[in-house]
Structures are given as structure tokens and as C-alpha cells.
Write an enzyme that holds these catalytic residues in place. Structure first.
Site, PDB file in Angstrom:
ATOM      1  N   ASP A  47      -0.501  31.914  90.894  1.00 33.14           N
ATOM      2  CA  ASP A  47      -0.348  32.105  89.454  1.00 33.14           C
ATOM      3  C   ASP A  47       0.998  31.669  88.898  1.00 33.14           C
ATOM      4  OD1 ASP A  47       1.404  34.524  89.804  1.00 33.14           O
ATOM      5  OD2 ASP A  47      -0.415  35.140  90.834  1.00 33.14           O
ATOM      6  N   TYR A 102      -0.872  36.570  84.555  1.00 37.79           N
ATOM      7  CA  TYR A 102      -0.525  37.288  85.774  1.00 37.79           C
ATOM      8  C   TYR A 102      -0.369  38.810  85.654  1.00 37.79           C
ATOM      9  CZ  TYR A 102       2.455  39.037  89.531  1.00 37.79           C
ATOM     10  OH  TYR A 102       2.986  39.796  90.540  1.00 37.79           O
ATOM     11  N   CYS A 154       9.054  31.744  77.621  1.00 39.58           N
ATOM     12  CA  CYS A 154       9.656  31.433  78.929  1.00 39.58           C
ATOM     13  C   CYS A 154       9.225  30.052  79.428  1.00 39.58           C
ATOM     14  CB  CYS A 154       9.350  32.518  79.950  1.00 39.58           C
ATOM     15  SG  CYS A 154       7.622  32.946  80.038  1.00 39.58           S
ATOM     16  N   CYS A 163       6.882  48.101  82.248  1.00 38.82           N
ATOM     17  CA  CYS A 163       6.347  49.445  82.088  1.00 38.82           C
ATOM     18  C   CYS A 163       4.873  49.448  81.717  1.00 38.82           C
ATOM     19  CB  CYS A 163       7.062  50.194  80.963  1.00 38.82           C
ATOM     20  SG  CYS A 163       8.802  50.458  81.254  1.00 38.82           S
ATOM     21  N   ASN A 214       7.047  50.590  76.445  1.00 34.58           N
ATOM     22  CA  ASN A 214       6.930  49.348  77.210  1.00 34.58           C
ATOM     23  C   ASN A 214       7.446  48.224  76.327  1.00 34.58           C
ATOM     24  OD1 ASN A 214       4.139  47.158  78.013  1.00 34.58           O
ATOM     25  ND2 ASN A 214       6.173  47.167  78.895  1.00 34.58           N
ATOM     26  N   GLY A 215       8.368  47.445  76.855  1.00 30.51           N
ATOM     27  CA  GLY A 215       8.907  46.326  76.085  1.00 30.51           C
ATOM     28  C   GLY A 215      10.406  46.266  76.242  1.00 30.51           C
TER      29      GLY A 215
HETATM   30  S1  SF4 Z   1       9.053  35.101  77.223  1.00 32.67           S
HETATM   31 FE1  SF4 Z   1       7.348  34.815  78.669  1.00 32.67          FE
HETATM   32  S2  SF4 Z   1       7.218  36.706  79.838  1.00 32.67           S
HETATM   33 FE2  SF4 Z   1       8.492  37.114  78.032  1.00 32.67          FE
HETATM   34  S3  SF4 Z   1       7.056  37.927  76.496  1.00 32.67           S
HETATM   35 FE3  SF4 Z   1       7.189  35.726  76.151  1.00 32.67          FE
HETATM   36  S4  SF4 Z   1       5.527  34.834  77.397  1.00 32.67           S
HETATM   37 FE4  SF4 Z   1       5.847  36.927  78.100  1.00 32.67          FE
END
Ligand code: SF4
Length: 490
Positions: A361, A257, A451, A16, A117-118
Site C-alpha cells: 500500500d 491504508y 502528502c 487516534c 483525533n487529528g
Molecule cells: S497530508 Fe496525507 S496523510 Fe495527511 S491528511 Fe492529507 S492525505 Fe492524509
């Protein structure tokens, strides 16, 4: 199943973008529109704006791009000097229309509209508790959980009501709220998703990214601090630390990105940060070649950085259709199979007989990169060295980004050698996590990089992370459920 449309297939999706505007004496619906338009990249599936004229909050929202949802006529029916706006990405399904933001509720202070957003990691629990207390939810969006909590808490007064709400929310949230008389913004104590405060004439503006300020001639005042709330009434802005900052852990992927390159975050231009990431990639993964070529558009600054650092010339090897996002016609299955050919066309002159360094990316499933590598070889490339400005993505995101389940994330299930083979590339190199972070800010700043590393700054309930990690299929359901409050679908 999570939905992946053709134009964004194999790309990670931001969930979002939010804006808030308050300029006494001005009609702001149009300003909110242009602010939201600048945040289109953060969500292409629905858009909405709510406007207050001091006594009533009016809202218009629908599925589709910002420019499709709003017309001149619609904006003309939305008078008022305060507004919030929301652009959203979500999965397909019957509930999508209802889930479009902002979310509208009635409270002790009158009608309110909430844009978020989130992603909350305790929204199931909060929703259950509220339902036990008699609340009837109309959507499956996290934003409604926040809206209903606010409605319950506002009798404490505005700042106490927001504080009480923030105290029970767990997860990532950057929120704008419109009441008949106020514009409010607040951000989770980890600051996972961005949120900025700007000045707009005598008034104020809040936005997910600074690129939303530019088209309406607002200027950046500062980042909203993690755990902070800002309450804007006419020309007055009051900022309070509603809950203590726990850490500043902005999403590293915003820098790599998601966010627009002309936005500024952590005090740096993202274009420049991405250029530095490309330069670092050249240091970490050098290779002898004839040209550095980007995957447009997002790979361009990093490819320039790689080229400058390595001394290997930068050229474009493919063109992206500039208008593909403007078509509302969905491709049929046969066109879907054509994949990247629908959006990228090769420049044979810059490919034939060349050893290429292809800069992109990120790799999610690997399907797009695979097709681009093939396109390069089909057009006569001698070698294709793939260089990626993100580290390998190995873990799901619980904080508002829709990525593939662990079973679909190629780096979670294959070695780099296997991935290189799968891509059909001559060689493959990923930027290191440290390299990406240092390219943004010299070791001073902290980030969420879960991630890539599996280290989640906000503890994820064990049951959810276990499901997402262990069983790729359940993982997808869990990720989708956590991300968008969706029930498993088959
Ligand atoms: S897990 Fe990855 S995509 Fe999700 S908030 Fe953390 S860095 Fe960003």
C-alpha cells in the site's frame, strides 16, 4: 526522534481513534470497550474510556493496547449509560502517559472528558494565549487545548460553547466529548479525519470508523458533516452546522491504508475501493509475470484487484504472524535487526522460479519493502515487480498522521529509478493521485492529498512548513512538534 516500533516500523501511523456511546438504561462501558477494540489499528500506544452515570464522569486510561488497559474488573467499576473512548498512537517520551486520552477537565457543566483525533495547526498559539490567561496545562496533547477552550466557552451554553470553540480551532479535528448529561461530537470544517454517527438501539453511537459499529450491533446512520456538531441527550440527537463546511477533504490515506477495509467511507466499502485501486494499478503499470502476491494484510484487496484486471493469478507468498501484536514483550536489538522476519514468513512454494508482482500500500522509508523484496529473491523469485497503491509520499502531514520527516521520506529525496534500485526490485510502479481518488469515487469527491501533492487544504503556517521542507532534521522536529506538541528531543 519519532519512535518506530518493530511491529509498525516503516509504516505511517494513524494518531487516534475515538468513540462515543449513549444508550439510556444500559451500562455502556463494555460497549465502548468493544467499539474501541475495533479501532485498535488507529493507535496502539494508549487507550482510555470515560463513563458518565448522569452526575459523575469516571475515567480509566493507560499505556498499551485496549485489551491490556481494560479488564472485566475495571469495566465493572465504570457504571453509566454514556461514554467516550480514545485510542492513541504517539511518540515515546516521559510525557506519553499524561497525554493518553481522553482528557479530563472540570467545567461549569461538571466534569468533562474529551477525545480527539487529528492535529491542530494553531495549538501553539492557542496554548500560549490560554496560558497567558492563567490556564495551566497538564499535558502536551492537542486534546487538552480543545478541552480547556470548551471549559471556558461552556458558560455560553452547550451549542454556543462548542461553536465558539470550533471557531478558533484550526486544523484537523474529529472530537467526542462527554459531560455528566450529554454526549457531543464535532468535526472540523474540512472533514480531514473521519467521524460517523450510528444508531444503537434507542441510543446513539459516534465513531472514527464504521467498523466500530459492527461488534456492538450499532448501525451507520450517516457521516458527521464537516463543521457539524451533534449533541445527544438520552434518546434525543440534535445536529447543527456549528461552522460552515469549507470543503470536504477527507484524508486520501484513510482510503488507501489507515482505515480498516471493512469500514465504509464516502459511501464506499474500503475493501472495494482498495480492490479498484489495485485494478487501476494494473492499468497504469502492467507487467508480464506469473503471480500477483500481496504484502499482508493491507495489500490483499489491491492485489486481488490487480489480479482480476490483469488476469494474472493471485497467490500468497508470505504469511503474517497473526499474534505478533498480542505480545507485550519488546524485541531486543538483535531481533530488531531481523526486521520483517519477525512478522512475515515466506511460502517458498509460491516464490521459487516465479516472476512476482508484489503489491503493497505504501513506501515510507523503503526499509520494509527492501527486506521483503530480498526475502522473495532469497527464496528463489526470478523477478519482483513492486506495485504500490499509494502515489509517492513527498510531503509531511500536518493533520494528524505521524510520517517520517521529509528527509526520511524516500520519494521526497530519490527518483523512482533510484528507489527501485534501493529496493532491489525488478521494476517499480506507483498508483497516480487521480487513479487513487477515482477508485474511491468517480471524480465527484474531494480529498486531502497533500502528502502526495504538497497542496495543503488547510493553510499550514509558513514557518512550520518551511522548517519541515527545507531541513530534514528540523523537519522531523517540526513534524513531531506539530503533530504531537512535543519538544525537540535528541
Ligand atoms: S497530508 Fe496525507 S496523510 Fe495527511 S491528511 Fe492529507 S492525505 Fe492524509
Amino acid at each position: 526522534m519519532a519512535h518506530h516500533d518493530l511491529w509498525h516500523d516503516d509504516r505511517i501511523k494513524e494518531e487516534c481513534g475515538v468513540v462515543g456511546i449513549s444508550v439510556p438504561g444500559e451500562e455502556v462501558a463494555r460497549l465502548a470497550f468493544f467499539g474501541l477494540f475495533a479501532l485498535q489499528h488507529r493507535g496502539q500506544e494508549s487507550a482510555g474510556i470515560a463513563v458518565s452515570d448522569g452526575s459523575r464522569v469516571r475515567m480509566h486510561k493507560d499505556m498499551g493496547l485496549v485489551s491490556k488497559v481494560f479488564t472485566q474488573e475495571i469495566l465493572d467499576t465504570m457504571p453509566g449509560s454514556k461514554a467516550v473512548g480514545h485510542t492513541r498512537y504517539s511518540t515515546t517520551g516521559a510525557s506519553v502517559q499524561r497525554n493518553a486520552g481522553p482528557i479530563f477537565c472540570t467545567s461549569v457543566v461538571g466534569e468533562i472528558a474529551v477525545a480527539h483525533n487529528g492535529n491542530l495547526i494553531n495549538s501553539f498559539e492557542l496554548r500560549r494565549e490560554l496560558e497567558e490567561q492563567g490556564e495551566i496545562f497538564e499535558t502536551s496533547a492537542d486534546s487538552e487545548v480543545i478541552a480547556r477552550l470548551l471549559v471556558r466557552n461552556l458558560h455560553l451554553g452547550v451549542s454556543e460553547g462548542v461553536r465558539a470553540t470550533m471557531e478558533v480551532l484550526k486544523g484537523a479535528y474529529s472530537v467526542t466529548v462527554l459531560t455528566p448529561t450529554l454526549l457531543i461530537g464535532f468535526r472540523d470544517p474540512y472533514g480531514i479525519r473521519p467521524l460517523f454517527l450510528g444508531r444503537l438501539g434507542e441510543g446513539w453511537m459516534i465513531a472514527s470508523e464504521t467498523c466500530a459499529f459492527e461488534p456492538v450491533a450499532a448501525h451507520l446512520e450517516r457521516e458527521i458533516i464537516p463543521g457539524e456538531m451533534v449533541i445527544i441527550e438520552k434518546t434525543q440527537m440534535r445536529a447543527e452546522q456549528a461552522v460552515p463546511t469549507i470543503s470536504t477533504s477527507m484524508c486520501l490515506f484513510e482510503f488507501i491504508y489507515f482505515a480498516r477495509p471493512d469500514s465504509v467511507m464516502y459511501g464506499t466499502s474500503l475493501y472495494k475501493a482498495r480492490e479498484r485501486m489495485g485494478a487501476q494499478l494494473a492499468i497504469e503499470h502492467p507487467v508480464d509475470a506469473d503471480l500477483v502476491v500481496p504484502v499482508p494484510d493491507s495489500g490483499i484487496p489491491a492485489a486481488i484487484g490487480y489480479s482480476k484486471e490483469s488476469g494474472i493469478p493471485f497467490e500468497e507468498a508470505m504469511m503474517k504472524s497473526r499474534y505478533i501484536h498480542r505480545t507485550f514483550i519488546q524485541p531486543d536489538q538483535r531481533m530488531r535487526e531481523l526486521g520483517v522476519r519477525m512478522k512475515l514468513s515466506p511460502l517458498r512454494e509460491n516464490i521459487e522460479g516465479k516472476r512476482l508482482i508484489l503489491v503493497d500500500d505504501s513506501i515510507v522509508r523503503g526499509t520494509t519493502t527492501n527486506q521483503i523484496v530480498k526475502m522473495m529473491f532469497d527464496n528463489g523469485a526470478k523477478e519482483v515487480h513492486v506495485r504500490i497503491t499509494a502515489p509517492p509520499i513527498k510531503f509531511p502531514c500536518f493533520y494528524g498522521i505521524d510520517m517520517a520527516s521529509k528527509g526520511e521520506l524516500i520519494a521526497a529525496i530519490q527518483t523512482e529509478e533510484e528507489i527501485c534500485k534501493h529496493l532491489g526490485a525488478t521494476s517499480l510502479g506507483y498508483l497516480s493521485v487521480e487513479g487513487a481518488m477515482n477508485a474511491v469515487a468517480d471524480g465527484e469527491r474531494r480529498f486531502c492529498n497533500a502528502c502526495f501533492t504538497g497542496k495543503y487544504p488547510i493553510p499550514v503556517p509558513q514557518a512550520l512548513s518551511k522548517m519541515a521542507f527545507e531541513d530534514p532534521h528540523i523537519g522531523e522536529i517540526a513534524t513531531v512538534s506539530v503533530g504531537q506538541m512535543k519538544l525537540p528531543v535528541d
